[in-house]
Design a protein around this motif. Structure first.
Motif, PDB file in Angstrom:
ATOM      1  N   THR A   1       0.863  -1.116   0.044  1.00 33.35           N
ATOM      2  CA  THR A   1      -0.069  -0.056  -0.027  1.00 33.35           C
ATOM      3  C   THR A   1       0.899   1.158  -0.079  1.00 33.35           C
ATOM      4  O   THR A   1       1.964   1.127   0.388  1.00 33.35           O
ATOM      5  N   LEU A   2       0.523   2.387  -0.482  1.00 32.49           N
ATOM      6  CA  LEU A   2       1.125   3.639  -0.590  1.00 32.49           C
ATOM      7  C   LEU A   2       1.856   3.840   1.081  1.00 32.49           C
ATOM      8  O   LEU A   2       2.960   4.296   1.201  1.00 32.49           O
ATOM      9  N   SER A   3       0.862   3.693   2.095  1.00 32.36           N
ATOM     10  CA  SER A   3       1.451   3.724   3.354  1.00 32.36           C
ATOM     11  C   SER A   3       2.428   2.893   3.878  1.00 32.36           C
ATOM     12  O   SER A   3       3.023   3.256   4.976  1.00 32.36           O
ATOM     13  N   SER A   4       2.841   1.998   3.152  1.00 29.39           N
ATOM     14  CA  SER A   4       3.931   1.103   3.794  1.00 29.39           C
ATOM     15  C   SER A   4       5.273   1.732   3.436  1.00 29.39           C
ATOM     16  O   SER A   4       6.059   1.164   4.222  1.00 29.39           O
ATOM     17  N   ALA A   5       5.302   2.715   2.780  1.00 31.46           N
ATOM     18  CA  ALA A   5       6.555   3.201   2.360  1.00 31.46           C
ATOM     19  C   ALA A   5       6.369   4.511   3.719  1.00 31.46           C
ATOM     20  O   ALA A   5       5.651   5.180   3.687  1.00 31.46           O
ATOM     21  N   SER A   6       7.825   4.530   4.264  1.00 31.23           N
ATOM     22  CA  SER A   6       8.096   5.469   5.333  1.00 31.23           C
ATOM     23  C   SER A   6       8.802   7.046   4.580  1.00 31.23           C
ATOM     24  O   SER A   6       8.376   7.908   4.834  1.00 31.23           O
ATOM     25  N   ALA A   7       9.080   6.630   3.281  1.00 31.87           N
ATOM     26  CA  ALA A   7       9.485   7.777   2.522  1.00 31.87           C
ATOM     27  C   ALA A   7       9.203   7.291   0.771  1.00 31.87           C
ATOM     28  O   ALA A   7       9.518   6.169   0.701  1.00 31.87           O
ATOM     29  N   LEU A   8       8.910   8.395   0.260  1.00 37.64           N
ATOM     30  CA  LEU A   8       8.517   8.136  -1.314  1.00 37.64           C
ATOM     31  C   LEU A   8       9.546   9.406  -1.910  1.00 37.64           C
ATOM     32  O   LEU A   8       9.322  10.550  -1.356  1.00 37.64           O
ATOM     33  N   ILE A   9      10.404   9.085  -2.767  1.00 35.30           N
ATOM     34  CA  ILE A   9      11.156  10.119  -3.588  1.00 35.30           C
ATOM     35  C   ILE A   9      10.870  10.299  -4.968  1.00 35.30           C
ATOM     36  O   ILE A   9      10.847   9.289  -5.744  1.00 35.30           O
ATOM     37  N   THR A  10      10.213  11.412  -5.264  1.00 36.06           N
ATOM     38  CA  THR A  10       9.729  11.484  -6.685  1.00 36.06           C
ATOM     39  C   THR A  10      10.079  12.782  -7.334  1.00 36.06           C
ATOM     40  O   THR A  10      10.904  13.797  -6.686  1.00 36.06           O
ATOM     41  N   ASP A  11       9.523  13.160  -8.238  1.00 35.59           N
ATOM     42  CA  ASP A  11      10.117  14.724  -9.020  1.00 35.59           C
ATOM     43  C   ASP A  11       8.883  15.490  -8.875  1.00 35.59           C
ATOM     44  O   ASP A  11       7.732  15.271  -8.882  1.00 35.59           O
ATOM     45  N   THR A  12       9.308  16.987  -9.160  1.00 34.02           N
ATOM     46  CA  THR A  12       8.335  18.022  -9.247  1.00 34.02           C
ATOM     47  C   THR A  12       7.364  17.897 -10.458  1.00 34.02           C
ATOM     48  O   THR A  12       6.567  18.829 -10.305  1.00 34.02           O
ATOM     49  N   GLY A  13       7.387  16.826 -11.248  1.00 35.03           N
ATOM     50  CA  GLY A  13       6.484  16.853 -12.333  1.00 35.03           C
ATOM     51  C   GLY A  13       5.210  16.428 -11.794  1.00 35.03           C
ATOM     52  O   GLY A  13       4.203  16.305 -12.497  1.00 35.03           O
ATOM     53  N   LEU A  14       5.142  15.814 -10.582  1.00 35.34           N
ATOM     54  CA  LEU A  14       4.152  15.277 -10.077  1.00 35.34           C
ATOM     55  C   LEU A  14       2.964  16.553  -9.756  1.00 35.34           C
ATOM     56  O   LEU A  14       3.291  17.549  -9.373  1.00 35.34           O
TER      57      LEU A  14
END
Length: 272
Positions: free
Chosen positions: A224-237
């Motif tokens: 699930t999304l909440s399983s991650a303590s951190a998500l690293i993505t980019d500013t295109g979101l």
């Protein structure tokens, strides 16, 4: 504005926000409702988008579609490099980490050679080869073994058995897609099972996913999304996606790919 210009602007908005609405396009492009609907129908017939009531959304790939490593390695290069550069800041010297297969995690592996004393567990042929070739004396690299997928991940019973006996500080995982309902997913059933075991081996999960992964749903969910303590993505979101993710992920980190300088090594095809 010519039809081609309108449709180009529609696709630009769709790529940015993941959805376009007829009412909004009528206002921003200054044309009639019927003109916009004809444009959307044309783009739909060309396979560029998916028409829905009141607008259009990004056309999703089949949930079982699995591009190979080489095909994915030339996509979103600046985004992946920016994500990798931020992710390596979360790696402490002397720690044990797991790195899943994928092109974004491969970008991370390039940075890991500068961190001393690491134990790196991976099911990625590419990551293992890179770290082996770097010949960092203080590194220990454990390759799980297993069946090889089109994305060069090692999966299945052998990989799972190896991972079940290990315990790491942080799992760095690349994903095929991330979605509110689908969570983090992959098109490969065996890879999903293997990645679930890798996640269970770690104290902490950090997901590395560029913004194009938002709204993509693979055949099988890994977490699930909440399983991650951190998500690293980019500013295109998109802003909507940022809001949704902030409700589920404790630490959502946005990096700016515009600040990344790609070297020749980053832009050449893997293995060349």
């Amino acid at each position: 504005m010519l039809a081609a210009q309108r449709r180009s602007e529609i696709m630009a908005q769709l790529e940015r926000d993941g959805i376009v609405r007829v009412s909004h396009l009528v206002t921003t492009l200054g044309v009639s409702d019927m003109t916009i609907r004809r444009d959307l129908l044309t783009l739909h017939e060309q396979g560029a988008l998916e028409k829905v009531h009141g607008g259009a959304v990004v056309r999703a790939e089949p949930s079982s579609s699995e591009p190979g490593f080489e095909a994915k390695s030339v996509r979103q290069l600046a985004q992946k490099e920016a994500i990798a550069a931020r992710a390596v800041q979360m790696v402490r010297p002397g720690s044990a980490i797991a790195v899943s297969a994928g092109t974004t995690t491969f970008a991370l592996a390039r940075h890991l050679v500068a961190i001393p004393g690491l134990t790196v567990v991976t099911n990625s042929v590419w990551v293992a080869d890179l770290l082996h070739d770097a010949r960092v004396p203080s590194h220990t690299v454990l390759l799980t073994g297993g069946l090889r997928t089109p994305s060069d991940a090692l999966v299945g019973p052998i990989a799972i058995a190896a991972l079940r006996s290990l315990h790491v500080d942080v799992v760095f995982m690349g994903v095929h897609g991330m979605d509110l309902n689908g969570g983090y997913s992959t098109p490969n059933l065996h890879e999903a099972e293997t990645n679930r075991t890798m996640i269970a081996s770690g104290r902490r999960l950090v997901v590395l996913a560029d913004s194009t992964k938002w709204g993509v749903v693979g055949l099988s969910s890994m977490a699930t999304l909440s399983s991650a303590s951190a998500l690293i993505t980019d500013t295109g979101l998109s802003h909507i996606a940022r809001q949704r993710l902030s409700e589920h992920v404790a630490d959502t980190v946005l990096v700016d790919p515009g600040n990344v300088h790609l070297s020749d090594r980053d832009t050449e095809e893997p293995g060349l």
